[in-house]
Design an enzyme around this catalytic site. Structure first.
Site, PDB file in Angstrom:
ATOM      1  N   ALA A 245       0.815  -1.218   0.000  1.00  0.00           N
ATOM      2  CA  ALA A 245       0.000   0.000   0.000  1.00  0.00           C
ATOM      3  C   ALA A 245       0.848   1.267   0.000  1.00  0.00           C
ATOM      4  O   ALA A 245       0.599   2.205  -0.757  1.00  0.00           O
ATOM      5  CB  ALA A 245      -0.938  -0.005   1.200  1.00  0.00           C
ATOM      6  N   GLY A 246       1.855   1.307   0.866  1.00  0.00           N
ATOM      7  CA  GLY A 246       2.704   2.487   0.936  1.00  0.00           C
ATOM      8  C   GLY A 246       3.487   2.708  -0.342  1.00  0.00           C
ATOM      9  O   GLY A 246       3.659   3.846  -0.802  1.00  0.00           O
TER      10      GLY A 246
END
Length: 321
Positions: A245-246
């Protein structure tokens, strides 16, 4: 152009109901291998959103190295800056993914730990005004700092993901060459030595970063610097795997800046990309393309009153290029 200067790994993913306690053995619900590494992941997301993307890093002369290179090439990432190490193995990340999508990661650097002068020379030949440089901390931090410094001198935009944060040597002005520092909540608090996010952001700005964006997962983002709104809510989605996600967030932000979006518009696109990424398993294969992000924003933003429509954002971004 977007240039990602960083790690290239093979991810070994084990799925389970929950993480085992100390000394406990549990049975997995499944496993898989995925090309990964923060440098590679962020390059893939930038490329999938339409940015010309170049990766600089190092892999081993092994099967994992060949597999990750083939995968990156299929996503349209230029691999002209990736060296093959004849001695060290390709980096490996061992990832434990729980049923709720949360993960725990142990990284074996391998060839990533040897990234140095040769890669910096390659990077120097790519840097110029208008280039967006993505940096992370899965290669030696002294090399990351030098890359940021050279990029700043060449007029490039520097985005730093300070993960893993323990590799960072905190000194006065350590982030002086960084335009956008993008830690998650835990990293921001650890680096700043405070639990208060506003105080943490202020401390990180004091260490030289021009803008700080704190990624807060399902709570959205907290931003200080070149943004109109300090707090931006997240899109509500059902999380399956938060592994990349990051990286999706950073890669999408870099691509949006490269495509001419202002920082606020780029932040919305980054949050949408990150939200889509967590709805499916894996790292690079979970990252959305431009069509998916556009459709997601258009569907969601018609129901919201805190942002303009996605089409308007893209139109404005194109007008500014």
């Amino acid at each position: 152009m977007v240039v990602s200067f960083g790690s290239i790994n093979m991810d070994l993913v084990v799925q389970c109901e929950r993480a085992p306690d100390q000394g406990e053995t549990i049975v997995s619900t499944g496993w898989l291998t995925n090309p990964g590494g923060k440098g590679a992941n962020q390059a893939v997301q930038a490329a999938r959103l339409g940015a010309e993307t170049f990766l600089v890093g190092r892999v081993g002369s092994d099967a994992f190295g060949r597999d990750v290179m083939n995968g990156l090439s299929a996503y349209g990432v230029d691999l002209g800056g990736v060296m093959v190490d004849p001695v060290l193995s390709t980096g490996v990340a061992c990832i434990l993914v729980e049923r709720d999508g949360e993960n725990r990661i142990v990284v074996v650097p391998g060839a990533n730990g040897a990234v140095g002068a040769a890669e910096l020379k390659t990077l120097d030949g790519l840097l110029r005004p208008g280039v967006v440089l993505l940096l992370q901390c899965e290669i030696p931090f002294s090399v990351v700092r030098e890359a940021a410094h050279v990029a700043h001198l060449r007029g490039a935009t520097v985005i730093l993901d300070p993960s893993p944060w323990r590799s960072i040597i905190l000194t006065s002005g350590v982030f002086a060459d960084v335009d956008y520092l993008m830690p998650n909540e835990g990293e921001a608090r650890a680096l700043a030595g405070t639990t208060d996010l506003k105080e943490a952001a202020a401390v990180l700005l004091g260490l030289g970063a021009r803008t700080v964006v704190v990624k807060r997962g399902e709570k959205g983002a907290f931003a200080v610097g070149a943004f109109e709104s300090p707090e931006v809510p997240a899109f509500s989605v059902v999380s399956v795997d938060t592994t990349a996600a990051g990286d999706s967030f950073q890669g999408a932000f870099a691509a949006s800046i490269d495509l001419g979006f202002d920082p606020d518009m780029a932040l919305y696109w980054a949050m949408a990309a990150g939200a889509l990424t967590v709805t499916r398993p894996g790292a690079q294969q979970s990252m959305p393309d431009e069509v998916e992000v556009t459709a997601f924003l258009e569907a969601r933003l018609r129901k919201e009153d805190w942002m303009p429509r996605a089409a308007d954002l893209k139109d404005k971004g194109e007008e500014s290029t």
